[in-house]
Every structure is written in structure tokens, then in C-alpha cells.
Design a protein around this motif. Structure first.
Motif, short mmCIF file in Angstrom:
data_model
loop_
_atom_site.label_atom_id
_atom_site.label_comp_id
_atom_site.label_asym_id
_atom_site.label_seq_id
_atom_site.Cartn_x
_atom_site.Cartn_y
_atom_site.Cartn_z
N GLU A 113 13.82 -8.83 -11.48
CA GLU A 113 13.62 -10.28 -11.43
C GLU A 113 12.31 -10.67 -12.11
O GLU A 113 12.25 -11.65 -12.84
CB GLU A 113 13.62 -10.77 -9.98
CG GLU A 113 14.98 -10.76 -9.33
CD GLU A 113 14.92 -11.12 -7.86
OE1 GLU A 113 13.82 -11.37 -7.31
OE2 GLU A 113 16.00 -11.16 -7.24
N THR A 114 11.26 -9.89 -11.87
CA THR A 114 9.97 -10.17 -12.48
C THR A 114 10.02 -10.03 -14.00
O THR A 114 9.49 -10.86 -14.73
CB THR A 114 8.88 -9.24 -11.90
OG1 THR A 114 8.87 -9.38 -10.48
CG2 THR A 114 7.51 -9.55 -12.46
N ILE A 115 10.69 -9.00 -14.48
CA ILE A 115 10.83 -8.80 -15.92
C ILE A 115 11.61 -9.96 -16.54
O ILE A 115 11.25 -10.47 -17.60
CB ILE A 115 11.50 -7.44 -16.22
CG1 ILE A 115 10.55 -6.30 -15.87
CG2 ILE A 115 11.96 -7.35 -17.67
CD1 ILE A 115 11.17 -4.92 -15.93
N ALA A 116 12.67 -10.40 -15.86
CA ALA A 116 13.47 -11.51 -16.38
C ALA A 116 12.64 -12.80 -16.43
O ALA A 116 12.72 -13.55 -17.41
CB ALA A 116 14.71 -11.71 -15.51
N LYS A 117 11.82 -13.04 -15.41
CA LYS A 117 10.96 -14.23 -15.41
C LYS A 117 9.93 -14.16 -16.53
O LYS A 117 9.66 -15.16 -17.20
CB LYS A 117 10.25 -14.38 -14.06
CG LYS A 117 11.14 -14.86 -12.96
CD LYS A 117 10.36 -14.96 -11.65
CE LYS A 117 11.27 -15.32 -10.51
NZ LYS A 117 10.55 -15.35 -9.23
N ARG A 122 8.00 -15.94 -21.73
CA ARG A 122 7.56 -15.59 -23.08
C ARG A 122 8.37 -16.34 -24.13
O ARG A 122 7.82 -16.88 -25.10
CB ARG A 122 7.70 -14.07 -23.29
CG ARG A 122 7.15 -13.60 -24.64
CD ARG A 122 7.31 -12.10 -24.84
NE ARG A 122 8.67 -11.63 -24.71
CZ ARG A 122 9.59 -11.70 -25.67
NH1 ARG A 122 9.31 -12.24 -26.83
NH2 ARG A 122 10.80 -11.23 -25.48
N LYS A 123 9.68 -16.43 -23.92
CA LYS A 123 10.53 -17.16 -24.87
C LYS A 123 10.20 -18.65 -24.86
O LYS A 123 10.23 -19.29 -25.90
CB LYS A 123 12.00 -16.94 -24.52
CG LYS A 123 12.50 -15.56 -24.87
CD LYS A 123 13.95 -15.38 -24.51
CE LYS A 123 14.39 -13.95 -24.83
NZ LYS A 123 15.78 -13.71 -24.46
N ALA A 124 9.88 -19.20 -23.69
CA ALA A 124 9.52 -20.62 -23.60
C ALA A 124 8.19 -20.88 -24.32
O ALA A 124 8.01 -21.93 -24.96
CB ALA A 124 9.42 -21.05 -22.15
N ASN A 125 7.26 -19.97 -24.27
CA ASN A 125 5.97 -20.12 -24.93
C ASN A 125 6.09 -19.98 -26.46
O ASN A 125 5.32 -20.55 -27.19
CB ASN A 125 4.95 -19.12 -24.42
CG ASN A 125 4.45 -19.47 -23.03
OD1 ASN A 125 4.55 -20.63 -22.60
ND2 ASN A 125 3.94 -18.48 -22.32
N GLU A 126 7.06 -19.19 -26.92
CA GLU A 126 7.26 -19.01 -28.35
C GLU A 126 7.83 -20.26 -29.00
O GLU A 126 7.58 -20.53 -30.16
CB GLU A 126 8.20 -17.82 -28.61
CG GLU A 126 7.56 -16.49 -28.36
CD GLU A 126 8.55 -15.34 -28.56
OE1 GLU A 126 9.73 -15.60 -28.86
OE2 GLU A 126 8.12 -14.18 -28.45
#
Length: 127
Positions: A113-117, A122-126
Motif C-alpha cells: 500500500e505504501t509503495i502504491a501511494k 510521484r506520478k502526480a508530481n511529474e
């Protein structure tokens, strides 16, 4: 008593206890569950107690039933192991549930779950 000797005795009790649960105990609370296994046996230095860690896989709602069945069969188990191992004094058995498999699955779930978050952040920041 030497630690190596108590470890060897614990390992031998573990093997014999697993055989007894599989072959000699006819309690329906033990045979109805998917799998009952003896994870570890820790014997005290003076051989007065043996802590037997039991894992119940499959139908986890019957864990307490399995412990009750084993606790009711303590005397019989002690007699059978005494006949097979021929120790000067047999330890008293204390059966305990081993929760490490469930705990490991829970920790694995948290890590995923932590990796998915982190990935979604990270994708939202990109963007």
C-alpha cells in the motif's frame, strides 16, 4: 544444562509432537482445520516447561478450538512423547499460537500500500 542440548531436545519434541498431532490425536477440532503445524518448541534450561508454538492455516476462526483440543490432550501427548524420547523428566507443555505468518502477511500488505501511494504521489508530481 547446556543450551545446545535443550535446543536438540526442543527440536526432537517438535518432530514427535507433529507426528502425534497428525497420527495419534483423533479430536475433530484438529482434523477439521486445514493445517495444524508445530512451528517451534522452546524448552527451558531445567526441562520443566516446553513452549510449543502452533500455527493454524486455513480456517483461522478455529484457532482457539485447536488450542483447547491440544490443552485437553496434554497428558496423553506427554505420555506418548515420554515413551518415544525416554527423558529423565518430561517438561510440561504450554501451547501457544504462532501469529508470525499472519503478521508477515499484514506487513506485506502495508508495504504494498505504501509503495502504491508513493508511486501515485510521484506520478502526480511529474504532471
Amino acid at each position: 544444562m547446556k543450551k545446545i542440548r535443550t535446543e536438540r531436545i526442543g527440536a526432537e519434541i517438535q518432530k514427535e509432537l507433529a507426528k502425534i498431532i497428525r497420527d495419534d490425536l483423533n479430536d475433530p477440532r484438529l482434523s477439521d482445520t486445514a493445517a495444524v503445524s508445530v512451528v517451534e518448541v522452546r524448552v527451558t534450561n531445567d526441562l520443566s516447561f516446553a513452549d510449543c508454538y502452533i500455527s493454524v492455516l486455513g480456517d483461522t476462526s478455529k484457532k482457539e478450538d485447536v488450542l483447547d483440543a491440544l490443552n485437553q490432550a496434554k497428558g496423553y501427548v506427554k505420555m506418548l512423547i515420554g515413551e518415544r524420547m525416554r527423558l529423565r523428566s518430561m517438561p510440561e507443555f504450554r501451547f501457544k499460537l504462532d501469529e508470525t505468518i499472519e503478521y508477515g502477511a499484514y506487513m506485506d500488505k502495508l508495504i504494498k500500500e505504501t509503495i502504491a501511494k508513493d508511486e501515485s504521489a510521484r506520478k502526480a508530481n511529474e504532471n
